[in-house]
Design an enzyme around this catalytic site. Sequence first.
Site, mmCIF file in Angstrom:
data_model
loop_
_atom_site.group_PDB
_atom_site.id
_atom_site.type_symbol
_atom_site.label_atom_id
_atom_site.label_comp_id
_atom_site.label_asym_id
_atom_site.label_seq_id
_atom_site.Cartn_x
_atom_site.Cartn_y
_atom_site.Cartn_z
ATOM 1 N N ASP A 55 -3.797 9.065 6.001
ATOM 2 C CA ASP A 55 -2.870 7.950 5.745
ATOM 3 C C ASP A 55 -1.424 8.389 5.729
ATOM 4 O O ASP A 55 -0.514 7.573 5.862
ATOM 5 C CB ASP A 55 -3.228 7.272 4.425
ATOM 6 N N ARG A 66 0.867 -1.196 0.000
ATOM 7 C CA ARG A 66 0.000 0.000 0.000
ATOM 8 C C ARG A 66 0.903 1.246 0.000
ATOM 9 O O ARG A 66 1.294 1.748 1.062
ATOM 10 C CB ARG A 66 -0.914 0.042 1.246
ATOM 11 N N LYS A 76 -8.361 9.363 2.299
ATOM 12 C CA LYS A 76 -9.227 8.675 1.335
ATOM 13 C C LYS A 76 -9.779 9.645 0.286
ATOM 14 O O LYS A 76 -10.187 10.754 0.606
ATOM 15 C CB LYS A 76 -10.367 8.010 2.109
HETATM 16 O O1 MRU Z 1 -7.955 2.444 1.803
HETATM 17 P P1 MRU Z 1 -8.110 2.447 3.300
HETATM 18 O O2 MRU Z 1 -9.414 1.911 3.774
HETATM 19 O O3 MRU Z 1 -6.932 1.816 3.996
HETATM 20 O O4 MRU Z 1 -8.083 3.982 3.646
HETATM 21 C C1 MRU Z 1 -8.344 4.397 4.950
HETATM 22 C C2 MRU Z 1 -8.494 5.847 5.053
HETATM 23 O O5 MRU Z 1 -8.317 6.606 4.121
HETATM 24 C C3 MRU Z 1 -8.731 6.356 6.404
HETATM 25 O O6 MRU Z 1 -9.473 7.523 6.354
HETATM 26 C C4 MRU Z 1 -7.350 6.573 6.901
HETATM 27 O O7 MRU Z 1 -6.623 5.410 7.087
HETATM 28 C C5 MRU Z 1 -7.168 7.498 7.933
HETATM 29 S S1 MRU Z 1 -7.384 6.949 9.530
HETATM 30 C C6 MRU Z 1 -6.886 5.399 9.628
#
Ligand code: MRU
Length: 374
Positions: free
Chosen positions: A248, A94, A259
């Site tokens: 993230d 990721r 996100k």
């Molecule tokens: O693709 P994801 O579900 O891992 O993305 C998560 C997010 O964007 C959350 O808002 C983010 O991790 C911030 S808080 C953990």
Amino acid sequence: MKVNGVNYRTIWPDKGDNKIIRIIDQRHLPHEFVVEDLKTVQDFETAIRDMHVRGAGLIGATAGFGMYIAALSAPAKRADEHIKESSEKILATRPTAGNLAWAVKRQLQTISAEHSLEAKIKASFSTACAIADEDVEFCRNIGLHGKTVIEEISRLKPDSVVNILTHCNAGWLAFVDYGSATAPIYAAHRAGIKIHVWVDETRPWLQGAKLTAWELKQEGIPHTLIPDNTGGHLMQNGLVDMVIVGTDRTTRTGNVANKIGTYLKAVAARDNRIPFYVALPSSTFDWNIGDNISDIPIEQRSSDEIKYVSGKTADGEIETVLIAPEETETANYAFDITPSRLITGLITERGVVAAGEDAILELYPEHKGKRSQP
Ligand code: MRU
């Protein structure tokens, strides 16, 4: 947090056999609660890449345990190469996730400080557990600091409910416990402040609809699920008092990768003079990146996540269906960047701070002046 009244973390070593790491496989929520065992580096890669686990803090904690499994499964004759190769495989899963790189780097430092393979295994297990425990503590403190922000807003509207909008899932499922954006919400609710949460469904993976709505229901917090495009309308009509989201990866100057769709909410919040907060543990800061936001790699995911949806049929079966013409081109950027100028404050484990380099470094003076190579 509680699942049907029982306390869970999102990742934990099996009590009887710490060669097995257990996770909640989030792909099955909200319809089924499935626990999965991870035993090999490949299991960890798949779990992170295919989002059995997801969210900033949990990706970091999973990477921490993945590195322990890398040490545990290392052949004695080429232990260091195996560990290095495993770290590269885990890192590639990721690309936007700041906690992933942070946890892998921390484990590599831990492992390289030990000489025997036995000591590397022992130390990497302790570090993986420490990363998970610290994540819980960070989030608990984010909750306490964020609660004061909600309290201030609630004082301005006595006797009525504070309406909070959130995007994606920055709840306990995105961390080891409590969550980042949800920790202040849980703390405020427990302190008796009347709150209501607008939950963005968060296309295409639907973290809001599948996970945040489920989490808030488990905790008995009033909430309403909305399509992603609804927030602007609610804001214009005085139905949102504040926005809290997670992140993230956050640069040392306070720009926030989160996100996809977060940026649009921040623009709408600014246009309507609504406070926009980002909650994060310090493990999410990327101390090496400043204002050059193109330094943050933006993950692009499969087209299938856009063209197909899965859900429960009236017969109780889980089915996946195609919703767009099969050959349609898609663009599935998983994250966008909200510039610091649109952010009212960052809620961290050390306190609430303005989204700017000077203020951030005042709170984290140990990072002043140093920009190491990742
Ligand atoms: O693709 P994801 O579900 O891992 O993305 C998560 C997010 O964007 C959350 O808002 C983010 O991790 C911030 S808080 C953990």
